[in-house]
Write a protein that holds these residues in place. Sequence first.
Motif, PDB file in Angstrom:
ATOM      1  N   UNK A 188       0.860  -1.195   0.000  1.00  0.00           N
ATOM      2  CA  UNK A 188       0.000   0.000   0.000  1.00  0.00           C
ATOM      3  C   UNK A 188       0.892   1.238   0.000  1.00  0.00           C
ATOM      4  N   UNK A 189       0.770   2.049  -1.022  1.00  0.00           N
ATOM      5  CA  UNK A 189       1.548   3.286  -1.067  1.00  0.00           C
ATOM      6  C   UNK A 189       0.780   4.359  -0.309  1.00  0.00           C
ATOM      7  N   UNK A 190       1.353   4.836   0.794  1.00  0.00           N
ATOM      8  CA  UNK A 190       0.661   5.804   1.653  1.00  0.00           C
ATOM      9  C   UNK A 190       1.426   7.115   1.642  1.00  0.00           C
ATOM     10  N   UNK A 191       1.330   7.822   0.511  1.00  0.00           N
ATOM     11  CA  UNK A 191       2.034   9.098   0.380  1.00  0.00           C
ATOM     12  C   UNK A 191       1.019  10.237   0.327  1.00  0.00           C
ATOM     13  N   UNK A 192       1.506  11.458   0.456  1.00  0.00           N
ATOM     14  CA  UNK A 192       0.627  12.625   0.508  1.00  0.00           C
ATOM     15  C   UNK A 192      -0.175  12.787  -0.787  1.00  0.00           C
ATOM     16  N   UNK A 193      -1.398  13.338  -0.676  1.00  0.00           N
ATOM     17  CA  UNK A 193      -2.230  13.609  -1.841  1.00  0.00           C
ATOM     18  C   UNK A 193      -1.840  14.948  -2.449  1.00  0.00           C
ATOM     19  N   UNK A 194      -0.545  15.070  -2.747  1.00  0.00           N
ATOM     20  CA  UNK A 194       0.004  16.297  -3.345  1.00  0.00           C
ATOM     21  C   UNK A 194       0.711  15.907  -4.638  1.00  0.00           C
ATOM     22  N   UNK A 195       0.989  16.887  -5.521  1.00  0.00           N
ATOM     23  CA  UNK A 195       1.698  16.547  -6.756  1.00  0.00           C
ATOM     24  C   UNK A 195       2.995  15.773  -6.462  1.00  0.00           C
ATOM     25  N   UNK A 196       3.758  16.232  -5.446  1.00  0.00           N
ATOM     26  CA  UNK A 196       5.009  15.551  -5.141  1.00  0.00           C
ATOM     27  C   UNK A 196       4.767  14.131  -4.621  1.00  0.00           C
ATOM     28  N   UNK A 197       3.691  13.980  -3.820  1.00  0.00           N
ATOM     29  CA  UNK A 197       3.344  12.653  -3.319  1.00  0.00           C
ATOM     30  C   UNK A 197       2.953  11.712  -4.456  1.00  0.00           C
ATOM     31  N   UNK A 198       2.143  12.227  -5.399  1.00  0.00           N
ATOM     32  CA  UNK A 198       1.696  11.410  -6.544  1.00  0.00           C
ATOM     33  C   UNK A 198       2.896  11.003  -7.404  1.00  0.00           C
ATOM     34  N   UNK A 199       3.768  11.977  -7.603  1.00  0.00           N
ATOM     35  CA  UNK A 199       4.944  11.742  -8.420  1.00  0.00           C
ATOM     36  C   UNK A 199       5.809  10.644  -7.787  1.00  0.00           C
ATOM     37  N   UNK A 200       5.974  10.729  -6.489  1.00  0.00           N
ATOM     38  CA  UNK A 200       6.764   9.729  -5.770  1.00  0.00           C
ATOM     39  C   UNK A 200       6.082   8.371  -5.829  1.00  0.00           C
ATOM     40  N   UNK A 201       4.751   8.377  -5.736  1.00  0.00           N
ATOM     41  CA  UNK A 201       3.999   7.116  -5.818  1.00  0.00           C
ATOM     42  C   UNK A 201       4.258   6.444  -7.160  1.00  0.00           C
ATOM     43  N   UNK A 202       4.247   7.226  -8.229  1.00  0.00           N
ATOM     44  CA  UNK A 202       4.546   6.650  -9.551  1.00  0.00           C
ATOM     45  C   UNK A 202       5.947   6.062  -9.594  1.00  0.00           C
ATOM     46  N   UNK A 203       6.878   6.792  -9.007  1.00  0.00           N
ATOM     47  CA  UNK A 203       8.261   6.314  -8.970  1.00  0.00           C
ATOM     48  C   UNK A 203       8.364   4.996  -8.200  1.00  0.00           C
ATOM     49  N   UNK A 204       7.626   4.889  -7.088  1.00  0.00           N
ATOM     50  CA  UNK A 204       7.655   3.654  -6.291  1.00  0.00           C
ATOM     51  C   UNK A 204       7.051   2.493  -7.102  1.00  0.00           C
ATOM     52  N   UNK A 205       5.928   2.774  -7.803  1.00  0.00           N
ATOM     53  CA  UNK A 205       5.311   1.731  -8.639  1.00  0.00           C
ATOM     54  C   UNK A 205       6.297   1.217  -9.691  1.00  0.00           C
TER      55      UNK A 205
END
Lengths: 202, 202, 202, 202
Positions: A142-159
């Motif tokens: 489960x990716x639990x990062x902030x609902x911010x552009x930077x959080x989304x961007x990091x989530x993509x990187x983790x995926x």
Amino acid sequence: MTPIEKLAELFLRFPGIGKRQARRFVYFLLGQPEETRTSLAQAIENLNKEIVSCASCRRFFIGKETQKELCDLCGNGSRAQDVLIVVEKDIDLENIEQSGAYTGRYFVLGGTVPVLGEPKDNELRTKELLELTQNLKPKEIIIALAATPEGEHTANFVRETLSPLQKKLKFKISALGRGLSTGTELEYSDADTIKNALSNRG
Amino acid sequence: MTPIEKLAELFLRFPGIGKRQARRFVYFLLGQPEETRTSLAQAIENLNKEIVSCASCRRFFIGKETQKELCDLCGNGSRAQDVLIVVEKDIDLENIEQSGAYTGRYFVLGGTVPVLGEPKDNELRTKELLELTQNLKPKEIIIALAATPEGEHTANFVRETLSPLQKKLKFKISALGRGLSTGTELEYSDADTIKNALSNRG
Amino acid sequence: MTPIEKLAELFLRFPGIGKRQARRFVYFLLGQPEETRTSLAQAIENLNKEIVSCASCRRFFIGKETQKELCDLCGNGSRAQDVLIVVEKDIDLENIEQSGAYTGRYFVLGGTVPVLGEPKDNELRTKELLELTQNLKPKEIIIALAATPEGEHTANFVRETLSPLQKKLKFKISALGRGLSTGTELEYSDADTIKNALSNRG
Amino acid sequence: MTPIEKLAELFLRFPGIGKRQARRFVYFLLGQPEETRTSLAQAIENLNKEIVSCASCRRFFIGKETQKELCDLCGNGSRAQDVLIVVEKDIDLENIEQSGAYTGRYFVLGGTVPVLGEPKDNELRTKELLELTQNLKPKEIIIALAATPEGEHTANFVRETLSPLQKKLKFKISALGRGLSTGTELEYSDADTIKNALSNRG
């Protein structure tokens, strides 16, 4: 640079602290009895002596003297071992743990990927994440990062980082649900929040 | 009461306006040319002359002179007729419509039920909601109220109000999804938001 | 432009009101009973009918129907006639009057001179100020403008405007004292305030 | 109490820092390299080693190793010796000094007298103030305290404390001037500020 300026400069690096407040901190300390300053210096030194990074989730815990490698959460065999939450920083982990809504494993990524600019691999613990995933073989991450552009961007990187391993180990990658957070009023919601709240309705 | 005090008192009822700003409004108007005051008075009077409440969703629209009973949204046959969103107030409807994420029908409840104290039936358009539901026979009613204690309380009241009709017409009652809203950081999220974001993960 | 948009645009001109709040005002009015809107429109119209600008200090007062030319303060012969305060706007006059610290005459300039750009003579009541000064022949004119760059700039403009008359009539021109205002802490004071507070010490 | 909690508790005492931010500070430090924590601890310890209280004005300065008793300001013979400013704390002194408007001597009182409750003599340096006054024999003592109820209350306490000595030595006691501070607008000024600004006009 005087000791006063030196210390003010160090406080200036603290999160949310500007020049004026950094200076106030120094003068506050100057006005305290000598023992207070000594206690504070020792408490900071003690972090070096007693705190260690968990060999699994990478969060900080007290264990140097006991030579434990794992923190209480990672060493607790009764927690669910088939689900892993990836958070940005220790305090996010603490906050999820305090919600009482999760009983699985954690991993602290240690930072985010800026929207513009390269991911600094050496700052993010991607190697450690892949290692833990390989060992734990979870059913879900489960990716639990902030609902911010930077959080989304990091989530993509983790995926993307997890993608090759995912093909091999067949785990699911999910992300925290988007919608109305506590206190949200419709009148002040942005279009994205409304869209997400509509598609996550239930 | 002087005309100045009278007008200040009327401005004081405006949302978010305190005594000092109400007075500033009056003095601002006094400093304007006579035409500005006349335009403003007329624009307010015009609401009485031109604005009518939609016979279906109850929102306000311009239609007195055209003698239309339905607003553009309710009168638009190409919108989905099998789903109905219940909102508190006109501006919530506007905000959902502007998100572009919804193409069904709307209903404006007209208020909320305070957590303490009785629902004032005459303030909420419960009769009108039941009437519209009976006529529309939707497959789903989406309750789109604020993620606040008062919003939740009102949502329960709406569910109970619709319950007898639901048994007969077999529609689904849903609510906007809860989770991280845009901008939310884990570090500052409350336990409820984290719980909801976890169970709505996907 | 719909009546809703028209009215929102008029509210947008109000001091301190942004787009979002202007729209809230309109929806607030739409949700009120028809009588409230009628009262508000009438209260605004009444300003046109009943309010007149004082022939001496130029502030607004209720007097159209009584055909009085002077407001209560200017028409009150028991007030000191040898001192005149120049303020920017009506609400400043009210605030000084309410302090109870002043019993002389007033004059409302009607605006300020921007730091960059020409004084717009037609906006400031310079002609009226000179006229009143000529008639009143005060011993002292107190400039009571804001302690801001624009206020200082306007004060200089007023001094220059009065200068020829001052040579003839020999009145004194003073300005409100600078120093610590209520609530000021030394730690947060700028150099100018400290300088003024030091030179005005007593 | 863990080292983390211990340190959070110490940060909680810092001016303007709440529980949440105290915890953020600790996690911030945990995320820094070990050297940063060591530098910070040493910088705090250094205050103990290098900082000494000036034997005259009582402010803190770097001088332990040079065994100087007087700070740069008190030891500077070219400053005016016949005027003494009394401030609450070091940072107020710094602010006055930086204004460039004062060239006399200083004294740091070390605290204020609460409006309700007894002055805690042991917290305020009243004995040291009397001693310095006796030695310096100034012509004027300027009380430079905040324009707040607590500041006024403390000013009265200082006046009373100095009163017997004043009778003997015949110095003047003054206070910083009250009036409009930089940025003040008439519209938002309280009655006291207006009164003071009127009586300090010039």
